[in-house]
Design a protein around this motif. Structure first.
Motif, PDB file in Angstrom:
ATOM      1  N   ILE A   1       0.826  -1.214   0.000  1.00 39.67           N
ATOM      2  CA  ILE A   1       0.000   0.000   0.000  1.00 39.67           C
ATOM      3  C   ILE A   1       0.854   1.255   0.000  1.00 39.67           C
ATOM      4  O   ILE A   1       0.493   2.260  -0.625  1.00 39.67           O
ATOM      5  CB  ILE A   1      -0.954  -0.016   1.223  1.00 39.67           C
ATOM      6  CG1 ILE A   1      -2.054  -1.067   1.007  1.00 39.67           C
ATOM      7  CG2 ILE A   1      -1.583   1.357   1.452  1.00 39.67           C
ATOM      8  CD1 ILE A   1      -2.965  -1.264   2.202  1.00 39.67           C
ATOM      9  N   HIS A   2       1.997   1.232   0.673  1.00 37.73           N
ATOM     10  CA  HIS A   2       2.769   2.477   0.797  1.00 37.73           C
ATOM     11  C   HIS A   2       4.096   2.461   0.043  1.00 37.73           C
ATOM     12  O   HIS A   2       4.820   3.467   0.043  1.00 37.73           O
ATOM     13  CB  HIS A   2       3.040   2.786   2.276  1.00 37.73           C
ATOM     14  CG  HIS A   2       3.974   1.840   2.961  1.00 37.73           C
ATOM     15  ND1 HIS A   2       5.339   1.893   2.811  1.00 37.73           N
ATOM     16  CD2 HIS A   2       3.732   0.798   3.816  1.00 37.73           C
ATOM     17  CE1 HIS A   2       5.909   0.952   3.540  1.00 37.73           C
ATOM     18  NE2 HIS A   2       4.953   0.266   4.162  1.00 37.73           N
ATOM     19  N   ARG A   3       4.456   1.369  -0.629  1.00 34.75           N
ATOM     20  CA  ARG A   3       5.738   1.326  -1.321  1.00 34.75           C
ATOM     21  C   ARG A   3       5.747   2.265  -2.527  1.00 34.75           C
ATOM     22  O   ARG A   3       4.671   2.648  -3.022  1.00 34.75           O
ATOM     23  CB  ARG A   3       6.037  -0.110  -1.781  1.00 34.75           C
ATOM     24  CG  ARG A   3       5.075  -0.615  -2.844  1.00 34.75           C
ATOM     25  CD  ARG A   3       5.470  -1.998  -3.330  1.00 34.75           C
ATOM     26  NE  ARG A   3       4.478  -2.558  -4.223  1.00 34.75           N
ATOM     27  CZ  ARG A   3       4.371  -2.230  -5.509  1.00 34.75           C
ATOM     28  NH1 ARG A   3       5.161  -1.321  -6.027  1.00 34.75           N
ATOM     29  NH2 ARG A   3       3.440  -2.802  -6.269  1.00 34.75           N
ATOM     30  N   PRO A   4       6.925   2.671  -3.031  1.00 38.14           N
ATOM     31  CA  PRO A   4       6.986   3.513  -4.243  1.00 38.14           C
ATOM     32  C   PRO A   4       6.285   2.816  -5.416  1.00 38.14           C
ATOM     33  O   PRO A   4       6.452   1.615  -5.627  1.00 38.14           O
ATOM     34  CB  PRO A   4       8.499   3.651  -4.495  1.00 38.14           C
ATOM     35  CG  PRO A   4       9.121   3.442  -3.159  1.00 38.14           C
ATOM     36  CD  PRO A   4       8.261   2.429  -2.457  1.00 38.14           C
ATOM     37  N   GLY A   5       5.516   3.595  -6.167  1.00 39.87           N
ATOM     38  CA  GLY A   5       4.783   3.033  -7.299  1.00 39.87           C
ATOM     39  C   GLY A   5       3.556   2.246  -6.902  1.00 39.87           C
ATOM     40  O   GLY A   5       3.012   1.487  -7.718  1.00 39.87           O
ATOM     41  N   ALA A   6       3.090   2.418  -5.650  1.00 42.56           N
ATOM     42  CA  ALA A   6       1.912   1.682  -5.179  1.00 42.56           C
ATOM     43  C   ALA A   6       0.667   2.092  -5.961  1.00 42.56           C
ATOM     44  O   ALA A   6       0.585   3.181  -6.525  1.00 42.56           O
ATOM     45  CB  ALA A   6       1.709   1.923  -3.684  1.00 42.56           C
ATOM     46  N   LEU A   7      -0.309   1.186  -5.976  1.00 44.52           N
ATOM     47  CA  LEU A   7      -1.554   1.437  -6.700  1.00 44.52           C
ATOM     48  C   LEU A   7      -2.566   2.228  -5.879  1.00 44.52           C
ATOM     49  O   LEU A   7      -3.679   2.486  -6.347  1.00 44.52           O
ATOM     50  CB  LEU A   7      -2.195   0.100  -7.092  1.00 44.52           C
ATOM     51  CG  LEU A   7      -1.387  -0.792  -8.030  1.00 44.52           C
ATOM     52  CD1 LEU A   7      -2.101  -2.116  -8.223  1.00 44.52           C
ATOM     53  CD2 LEU A   7      -1.175  -0.100  -9.361  1.00 44.52           C
ATOM     54  N   THR A   8      -2.203   2.615  -4.673  1.00 41.21           N
ATOM     55  CA  THR A   8      -3.167   3.216  -3.746  1.00 41.21           C
ATOM     56  C   THR A   8      -3.874   4.418  -4.342  1.00 41.21           C
ATOM     57  O   THR A   8      -5.110   4.501  -4.335  1.00 41.21           O
ATOM     58  CB  THR A   8      -2.450   3.623  -2.445  1.00 41.21           C
ATOM     59  OG1 THR A   8      -1.790   2.472  -1.901  1.00 41.21           O
ATOM     60  CG2 THR A   8      -3.432   4.179  -1.438  1.00 41.21           C
ATOM     61  N   ALA A   9      -3.114   5.387  -4.852  1.00 39.49           N
ATOM     62  CA  ALA A   9      -3.731   6.608  -5.374  1.00 39.49           C
ATOM     63  C   ALA A   9      -4.665   6.300  -6.544  1.00 39.49           C
ATOM     64  O   ALA A   9      -5.778   6.841  -6.625  1.00 39.49           O
ATOM     65  CB  ALA A   9      -2.649   7.595  -5.801  1.00 39.49           C
ATOM     66  N   SER A  10      -4.223   5.425  -7.447  1.00 43.07           N
ATOM     67  CA  SER A  10      -5.048   5.112  -8.624  1.00 43.07           C
ATOM     68  C   SER A  10      -6.346   4.422  -8.228  1.00 43.07           C
ATOM     69  O   SER A  10      -7.426   4.752  -8.735  1.00 43.07           O
ATOM     70  CB  SER A  10      -4.259   4.221  -9.584  1.00 43.07           C
ATOM     71  OG  SER A  10      -3.145   4.888 -10.082  1.00 43.07           O
ATOM     72  N   VAL A  11      -6.269   3.459  -7.315  1.00 43.04           N
ATOM     73  CA  VAL A  11      -7.471   2.726  -6.896  1.00 43.04           C
ATOM     74  C   VAL A  11      -8.441   3.649  -6.177  1.00 43.04           C
ATOM     75  O   VAL A  11      -9.657   3.657  -6.448  1.00 43.04           O
ATOM     76  CB  VAL A  11      -7.086   1.534  -6.000  1.00 43.04           C
ATOM     77  CG1 VAL A  11      -8.331   0.900  -5.388  1.00 43.04           C
ATOM     78  CG2 VAL A  11      -6.310   0.498  -6.797  1.00 43.04           C
ATOM     79  N   VAL A  12      -7.934   4.449  -5.244  1.00 38.37           N
ATOM     80  CA  VAL A  12      -8.801   5.342  -4.469  1.00 38.37           C
ATOM     81  C   VAL A  12      -9.462   6.364  -5.375  1.00 38.37           C
ATOM     82  O   VAL A  12     -10.663   6.645  -5.265  1.00 38.37           O
ATOM     83  CB  VAL A  12      -8.000   6.023  -3.346  1.00 38.37           C
ATOM     84  CG1 VAL A  12      -8.837   7.111  -2.675  1.00 38.37           C
ATOM     85  CG2 VAL A  12      -7.559   4.994  -2.310  1.00 38.37           C
TER      86      VAL A  12
END
Length: 864
Positions: A491-502
């Motif tokens: 969730i917090h690693r560089p290049g994580a998908l978090t921003a795109s999914v949210v």
């Protein structure tokens, strides 16, 4: 294009540099199109997002233009003439009729609501009565079954006049053509069924089945009494070449006190046209939201594509290409693909009128002639291109500064380069242009502005939510569970998908929650809230000498009930402070007060359920100049002040009154309420009828039926409206609107799903490396699946919580502030949103991840 291709083109670039900007642009285009020969891999989501958003906007506006164009093309038939003069509660005077006859051929109709009943008094129904004179209709065709001339259907035969009715009335009363029906004191024979009425739309909204008869027949019913709520319409066929608009102005100048409503054929159904335009604007805003959601997919696709081209970009830089030249190459590619997506969306939008014309004709009786509507398509294309460019600028801005050293590194550099302010400001500027365009096309800019601001705020908050989730994951203490630890790390690693999914899920689900809660609250209010507060019956056209016997009859039929009554006339506001309202810009809010006739009353004391908010009420024995009490909310929207004057035309007389006070009006109670209440001396001696409401605590269906039968048989000229039937009709209309709203919300949700799948697909490259390394270190496929599932569930849960909170807040604002209705949040909506969010994130996440987990380790390890 490969790095070798870039080297091969270096000499061309050098020549172009010497040739100026035009040559550089031409070379950049050649590089761009050469590179696109490799296919559209990674851009299918891009195309789908743009296509969906553009198609929804193009379809909504094309269908809207088809309907408004249909109304305009059939204006004469819908209006019933080139000009229509309408008067309430009075007929034209002799000089007025002589003037109308001088204009051309005149056809008259009389409209009113009344009660039709069986001769034995066993059943009755509210009907929309329309009495027609000779020559009806001047334009269009009245279609009946059987198809015989109208004079034969309506004429007198064996001492009875005939009538034709809507099939709905026959079904409601269980009768057939040939049956007898009583209207007032007259007995009519039903001789046919109306299947198409050309001027139906110009008569306004109908809450009851049509009953068509002759003016001679109406005269025998006894319904036309002084003060009765009757509309007299005079429809004129003008000679060829006559200017209807000029004649309309001439008529008002020649008879300034006539108080008639004059309408030309190009404004045959203005209320319907306004509603179509407003609803299409709302759906356009929803479609624009879907396009903005798709813009996130555009940014993801462009980012992933440019990341995969970093070696080519670095090669260009190594050979001396400037950042602007590189950006130009990829901007040409992106906008070319955007044009393809826009074109596909325009094709789908252009087909929408052809697909919906037949369905819409069954809902709105207008012959919808499907066509291509260039302005609607152009608007959608502009929105699509601006959105594509706005969301592509940010990743392009990072591409400009990709270092040449990236040629020798395998890791992604897209997230490690800075953002140039010029690109960020350009994206913000394009967003402002999109918002300005949406506001410019909106009828109600306040609602449109609120919608756009809410979307922008939700977008920014979602970015903050994504950052907060990553920060929280980063600060989490180390956990013992390997899958959970991997999920938190992802969730917090560089290049994580978090921003795109949210971002992708958040906007779509927020819109879905907002519309679902509004729809639920509106239905709840009409079916339960209004039904509980509203009276059981409205009674119209009670004559002054009948009001006391009528009260006694109600006491006999419904002991313990409450009957509220008030005198009522109809009047049109013609002037505000001596200025003709036709010359005053009508505001979006409150403007309805100035359109058409309004019910007016008089009262010696302040009506119940009202409070004076400004000014003072007049004494009970007041006898000075006419005074008026105005609804406080509408007065504020119209900018009225205490002491100012307004002029109303009642029964052909202009009456000017001074505004004495403002008062609260509880419209939602459905009790007797008026915008204007005058001092009693204002209408001294004017003929008028009474309006009454009846509330029966705990009334059963049998009690209501007994009251309805008793009143109808005792007072056949009194119109009885059962509130439950009116609310059912409104509920049916809302159901049709809700279907379109849900379809629009579904478009936004589909866009969210597309963006989500694109974001997950873009992240699979890094996931392949992670999965292979973890499997090499001993992780099993089950462990990795559990880790990815946990990650997607955590993201889906966080997004759903935000969507529920934001959607509930937005719905509260719309329901409480705009609709001014009680707000109620249904937990089922929250649960549904939560389930949808988890199913989408986990489902699409695992679909993409399953392929990742099947990758062979050796090929991936060789490239590390």
């Amino acid at each position: 294009m490969t790095a070798v291709d870039a080297v091969a083109g270096s000499r061309d670039r050098a020549r172009a540099a010497a040739g100026g900007r035009g040559a550089q642009l031409k070379l950049a285009a050649r590089f761009a199109f050469r590179e696109m020969r490799g296919g559209l891999s990674g851009f299918y989501i891009f195309l789908a997002c743009i296509t969906l958003g553009v198609a929804s906007i193009a379809a909504v506006n094309s269908v809207s233009q088809m309907m408004t164009q249909g109304i305009s093309d059939q204006g004469r038939a819908i209006l019933g003439g080139d000009l229509r003069f309408a008067l309430v509660q009075r007929t034209v005077s002799e000089p007025e009729r002589a003037y109308l006859d001088s204009l051309g051929t005149v056809s008259t109709t009389i409209g009113m609501r009344s009660m039709a009943r069986l001769p034995d008094g066993s059943d009755q129904s509210l009907v929309e009565v329309k009495a027609v004179g000779e020559g009806y209709p001047l334009y269009g065709t009245l279609v009946t079954q059987p198809a015989v001339p109208l004079p034969e259907l309506l004429g007198e035969r064996d001492g009875r006049f005939g009538a034709v009715v809507a099939q709905e009335l026959l079904d409601r009363m269980g009768i057939a053509p040939g049956a007898l029906l009583k209207l007032g004191s007259a007995e009519l024979e039903i001789r046919g069924v109306v299947t198409a009425e050309p001027d139906l739309l110009s008569d306004g909204m109908n809450f009851a089945p049509r009953l068509l008869l002759s003016e001679a027949a109406l005269a025998t019913t006894g319904l036309m009494q002084p003060g009765s709520l009757i509309e007299h319409s005079y429809k004129v066929r003008l000679p060829a070449g006559a200017d209807a608009e000029a004649i309309s102005e001439q008529a008002n100048e020649r008879f300034p006190a006539a108080g008639w409503s004059v309408r030309t054929s190009d404004r045959a159904a203005p209320s319907l046209q306004r509603n179509i335009e407003r609803f299409s604007q709302f759906l356009t805003l929803v479609g624009l939201t879907a396009l903005i959601v798709g813009g996130v997919g555009v940014a993801n696709a462009v980012n992933a594509y440019l990341d995969s081209k970093r070696q080519v970009i670095a090669t260009f830089k190594s050979l001396g290409a400037g950042g602007t030249f590189v950006v130009t190459i990829y901007l040409i590619q992106i906008m070319t693909l955007a044009l393809v997506g826009v074109a596909l969306g325009l094709v789908l939008g252009a087909l929408a009128p052809f697909a919906t014309a037949r369905f819409l004709e069954s809902v709105i009786p207008v012959a919808a002639s499907a066509s291509i509507y260039p302005s609607a398509l152009a608007l959608a294309a502009v929105f699509g291109l601006l959105t594509s460019l706005a969301f592509a600028l940010l990743p392009l801005g990072r591409t400009r500064d990709v270092p040449a050293t990236a040629l020798f590194r395998e890791m992604s550099t897209a997230g490690n380069t800075g953002m140039r302010w010029s690109y960020l400001l350009g994206a913000i500027g394009l967003a402002a242009v999109i918002a300005a365009l949406a506001l410019a096309m909106a009828d109600d800019r306040r609602i449109a502005g609120t919608f756009l601001v809410a979307t922008a705020v939700a977008f920014l908050i979602l970015r903050g939510v994504a950052w907060g989730i990553q920060l929280l994951a980063r600060k989490m203490p180390r956990v013992g569970s390997t899958p959970l630890r991997l999920a938190i790390g992802n969730i917090h690693r560089p290049g994580a998908l978090t921003a795109s999914v949210v971002l992708s899920l958040g906007l779509g689900l927020t819109l879905l929650v907002t519309l679902a809660v509004i729809d639920n609250d509106l239905r709840r209010e009409i079916s339960t809230g209004l039904a509980d507060r509203a009276p059981n019956f409205f009674f119209v056209d009670i004559q002054k000498d009948q009001i006391d016997p009528f009260r006694a009859e109600i006491d006999r039929l419904a002991p313990g009930s409450t009957l509220d009554a008030a005198p009522m006339l109809r009047g049109r506001i013609t002037q505000l402070n001596g200025v003709d309202v036709a010359k005053i810009p009508i505001p979006a809010e409150g403007g309805w007060v100035l359109r058409g006739d309004r019910g007016v009353t008089y009262a010696p004391s302040l009506p119940e359920n009202s409070n004076v908010t400004e000014g003072a009420w007049w004494p009970a024995d007041y006898s000075g100049e006419p005074l008026v009490s105005f609804s406080a909310e509408e007065a504020g929207e119209l900018g009225l002040k205490i002491g100012e004057t307004l002029t109303v035309n009642v029964l052909g007389r202009d009456i000017t009154a001074k505004i004495a006070n403002f008062r609260t009006v509880e419209w939602e109670s459905l009790s007797i309420n008026f915008v204007m209440v005058f001092s009693p001396n204002t209408f001294a001696g004017a003929p008028h009828a009474w309006l009454a409401t009846l509330s029966i605590p705990g009334a059963s269906a049998d009690t209501e039926r007994a009251v309805l039968n008793g009143v109808t048989n005792a007072y056949p000229a009194v119109t009885t409206v059962r509130v439950k039937e009116a609310l059912d009709a409104i509920n049916g209309l809302i159901a049709q609107l809700a279907l379109a709203i849900r379809a629009a919300a579904a478009v936004a949700l589909v866009a969210s799903v597309l963006v989500l799948s694109g974001a997950l697909a873009a992240g699979n490259r890094n996931r392949i490396h992670d999965a292979v390394v973890l499997k090499t270190l001993g992780a099993t496929r089950a462990t990795l699946i559990l880790a990815f599932t946990t990650e997607y569930m955590l993201l889906g849960l966080a997004t759903a919580v935000f969507a529920i909170a934001a959607g509930a807040l937005a719905a509260w604002f719309v329901v409480s502030s705009i609709m001014q209705l009680p707000y109620h949040f249904d937990p089922v909506v929250a649960l549904t949103t939560l389930v949808v969010s988890l199913v989408l994130t986990v489902g699409f996440g695992l679909l993409g991840t399953w392929r990742v987990l099947g990758q062979k380790a050796a090929p991936v390890l060789r490239s590390l």
